[in-house]
Design an enzyme around this catalytic site. Structure first.
Site, short mmCIF file in Angstrom:
data_model
loop_
_atom_site.label_atom_id
_atom_site.label_comp_id
_atom_site.label_asym_id
_atom_site.label_seq_id
_atom_site.Cartn_x
_atom_site.Cartn_y
_atom_site.Cartn_z
N GLN A 113 -2.52 -5.11 6.15
CA GLN A 113 -2.32 -4.04 7.13
C GLN A 113 -3.13 -4.29 8.40
OE1 GLN A 113 -3.56 -1.37 3.99
NE2 GLN A 113 -1.83 -0.03 4.41
N GLU B 41 -5.24 13.35 9.15
CA GLU B 41 -5.98 12.90 7.98
C GLU B 41 -7.25 12.20 8.48
OE1 GLU B 41 -6.16 9.77 4.31
OE2 GLU B 41 -5.58 9.22 6.33
N GLU C 54 -11.43 0.53 18.59
CA GLU C 54 -12.66 -0.11 18.12
C GLU C 54 -13.63 -0.19 19.29
OE1 GLU C 54 -9.59 -1.80 17.70
OE2 GLU C 54 -9.40 -0.75 15.79
N ASP D 125 -4.60 -4.00 12.04
CA ASP D 125 -4.73 -2.87 12.96
C ASP D 125 -4.02 -3.17 14.28
OD1 ASP D 125 -6.56 -1.89 11.04
OD2 ASP D 125 -7.64 -0.84 12.63
N ASP E 216 -1.72 9.70 9.66
CA ASP E 216 -2.51 8.91 8.73
C ASP E 216 -3.72 8.30 9.44
OD1 ASP E 216 -2.53 7.40 6.09
OD2 ASP E 216 -2.51 5.73 7.49
N ASN F 129 -2.26 3.60 12.87
CA ASN F 129 -3.34 2.62 12.98
C ASN F 129 -2.91 1.17 12.75
OD1 ASN F 129 -6.29 1.98 13.10
ND2 ASN F 129 -5.85 1.27 11.02
N ASP G 57 -4.11 9.92 -3.00
CA ASP G 57 -5.26 9.04 -2.84
C ASP G 57 -6.34 9.39 -3.85
OD1 ASP G 57 -4.27 7.43 -0.78
OD2 ASP G 57 -4.84 8.90 0.74
N LEU H 187 -8.16 4.42 15.37
CA LEU H 187 -7.23 3.78 16.31
C LEU H 187 -7.91 2.78 17.25
CD1 LEU H 187 -4.85 6.74 17.21
CD2 LEU H 187 -4.81 5.20 15.25
N ASP I 21 0.84 -1.20 0.00
CA ASP I 21 0.00 0.00 0.00
C ASP I 21 0.88 1.25 0.00
OD1 ASP I 21 -1.99 1.87 0.21
OD2 ASP I 21 -2.38 1.53 2.33
C1 GLC Z 1 -4.39 6.89 4.28
C2 GLC Z 1 -3.39 7.09 3.17
C3 GLC Z 1 -3.61 6.04 2.12
C4 GLC Z 1 -3.43 4.68 2.75
C5 GLC Z 1 -4.33 4.52 3.97
C6 GLC Z 1 -3.95 3.34 4.78
O1 GLC Z 1 -5.69 7.09 3.85
O2 GLC Z 1 -3.47 8.38 2.66
O3 GLC Z 1 -2.75 6.21 1.04
O4 GLC Z 1 -3.71 3.70 1.82
O5 GLC Z 1 -4.24 5.62 4.83
O6 GLC Z 1 -2.74 3.57 5.46
#
Ligand code: GLC
Ligand code: CA
Length: 551
Positions: free
Chosen positions: A171, A245, A210, A173, A203, A104, A310, A208, A62
């Site tokens: 990925q 974000e 649940e 958590d 990010d 995360n 994104d 973070l 990713d």
């Molecule tokens: C955020 C990033 C994105 C990524 C996601 C998971 O939204 O901007 O690119 O895939 O987090 O980490």
């Protein structure tokens, strides 16, 4: 002594993907050496800070947001020593550096995850991630990458349990209920602050913690942890930016901006409304959005991107009428749109069908609305994209520097390149590149540079108060920015047709008015003040007596 303004207030942020920016060792992959070599360009352009997407070791499932070591540099980009050299060089040029901080999740290849899956069920080591025996937990948490995943749970053969992942299955958590995890991530923050970075883009902050029966977004525990992050950052007694974000409605994004929490957040709703206004030639909703943003939190706390790495988020029909989303989806008018998970994976220029007037209009707003304008690398040239590539790769292709092979990004053989440079009609790197545009007085690049120079000369645009003014034309938005020393009046026309209107400037009656970008005098301010704006036109006027060198 007067307290100095935080460095990030009104700062212009340039976002770049290190792998796609400049290759310093001819292996086809952008790196820290290449980036260091190009700092002169960023200084010439006039940006205040650069935000680097993740540069940590990662299998890159990713784009590097899947991390295997938070305290090191991906070997293809360099090492801690080259990071130090790059950071010192950036600071020498007066440029701040913001790192992406992914709190995360990690990569499945992170040693913590490998340890967790082999550890005993219920043990401390297993507990670093979020596990369950079935998939029937946190069912109200929406799947985010719905093109790639159909569940937030993935079965792990070794662990004989499911693990939770809000993003890709690569990925997992982290489990923030576990204080060890919290301590580790706070240490990561210390690590990079001690190495001299000036801020973090946090990010995916909403996710973070649940909790059963909720969407698992923005929970009180998440806010409590982010306040710990802030405390930790403050303990370093340096001016460090924490930028959230949170791709969410305004009030939710603003909830991270409590004075004890984060400093800034991206205003993605505003981004969506800017595109919507261009798509339908009307700015009523844009006005409402600006009002709402101001009410939620002072304007200086918002970071404003037009595009990033994104998808362009348009809010699932609850923010913007479906018809307008469709227009944007269709590439504004000509059927160029590309929908990925929840948005469009295209760059600014192609989204606007290559219309330079609309491109300049949106950027003129970016540079004059309150907050931190964010430029996405290459968009200052009007760079194109490769719609056929997978995921978000269409808008992550190499920066175009010159007309030589591969746009001067790298001298490596073509098959080694991280992604193919743009050669599509109208956007070919032999035409759309830094070197060519530097030499053309009317290029988009020189226009950006001039706008940034003007912005520097007009402190009202950087930290002045923001006020929306009445506009008698549905396509035209009018606002003022005022600081102790000056008032700048801005008008912008979202219609493809020219628009004339009368403005009531009785508030400034009798004061001199000058258009800054073109340097021409206008009649003195009065109750009936008439202006004409051409197709997608905009103007910045200085009101009152200000040093004549500003023009
Ligand atoms: C955020 C990033 C994105 C990524 C996601 C998971 O939204 O901007 O690119 O895939 O987090 O980490
Ligand atoms: Ca390289």
């Amino acid at each position: 002594m007067q307290k100095q303004e935080a460095w990030w207030k009104g700062a212009v942020i340039y976002q770049l993907i290190p792998r796609s920016f400049a290759d310093g060792n001819a292996d086809g992959i952008g790196d820290l050496q290449g980036l260091a070599n190009r700092l002169g360009y960023l200084r010439w352009l006039g940006v205040d800070a650069i935000w680097l997407t993740p540069l940590y070791p990662s299998p890159l499932e990713d784009g590097g947001y899947d991390i295997t070591d938070f305290k090191d540099i991906h070997p293809e980009l360099g090492d801690l020593a080259s990071f130090h050299r790059f950071l010192t060089a950036a600071h020498d040029q007066g440029i701040k550096v913001i790192l992406d901080l992914v709190l995360n999740h990690t990569s499945v290849l992170h040693p913590w995850f490998q340890r967790a899956r082999w550890a005993k069920k219920g043990s401390q080591e297993r507990d670093v991630y979020v596990w369950n025996d079935d998939e029937n937990r946190y069912c109200d948490a929406p799947v985010l990458f719905r093109k790639f995943e159909s569940s937030n749970w993935e079965w792990d053969e070794v662990a004989q349990q499911y693990y939770f992942h809000r993003f890709l299955r690569h990925q997992p958590d982290l489990n923030y209920e576990n204080s060890w995890v919290q301590d580790q991530m706070l240490e990561v923050i210390d690590f990079w602050i001690e190495r001299g970075v000036d801020g973090f883009r946090l990010d995916a902050v909403p996710f973070l913690f649940e909790s059963e029966g909720s969407r698992c977004e923005g929970l009180p525990e998440t806010h409590a942890f982010l306040k710990k992050v802030r405390q930790r950052v403050d303990s370093h007694s340096r001016d460090i930016l924490l930028l959230a974000e949170a791709i969410q409605p305004i009030n939710e994004a603003a909830s991270y901006l409590d004075d004890k929490e984060l400093h800034g957040a991206f205003n993605f709703v505003l981004t969506a409304h800017l595109f919507a206004a261009v798509a339908n030639g009307e700015c009523k909703q844009l006005r409402l959005c600006l009002e709402k943003s101001q009410q939620a939190v002072s304007g200086s706390r918002w970071a404003l991107p037009l595009r990033n790495h994104d998808e362009l988020w348009l809010g699932d029909g609850h923010l913007i009428p479906v018809g307008i989303i469709q227009t944007i989806r269709d590439g504004l008018h000509q059927g160029h749109g590309h929908w990925l998970n929840w948005g469009i994976n295209r760059r600014l220029a192609p989204l606007l069908n290559g219309d330079l007037r609309a491109n300049r209009l949106l950027n003129a707003l970016l540079y004059s609305l309150p907050g931190m304008p964010c430029i996405y690398y290459g968009d200052e040239l009007g760079m194109g994209d490769w719609p056929g590539l997978r995921d978000r790769d269409p808008n992550r292709t190499p920066m175009a520097w010159t007309s030589v092979r591969n746009g001067g990004f790298s001298s490596a053989p073509d098959p080694l390149l991280v992604l193919p440079p743009i050669t599509s009609p109208g956007y070919d790197y032999r035409v759309v590149n830094v070197e060519v545009q530097k030499q053309l007085p009317g290029s988009l690049l020189n226009w950006h540079r001039r706008m940034l120079t003007c912005r520097r000369l007009l402190p009202a645009l950087r930290h002045g108060d923001f006020k929306l003014l009445e506009s008698s034309h549905p396509s035209v938005i009018v606002y003022s920015r005022t600081c102790e020393t000056m008032t700048v009046l801005v008008a912008a026309n979202f219609s493809a047709a020219g628009s004339s209107l009368r403005l009531d400037l009785s508030k400034w009656k009798g004061k001199r008015t000058r258009e800054v970008l073109w340097g021409c005098e206008y009649p003195t301010a009065d109750k009936d003040w008439f202006i004409y704006l051409p197709s997608y036109g905009f103007s910045w006027w200085l009101i009152g007596e200000v040093d004549d060198s500003i023009r």
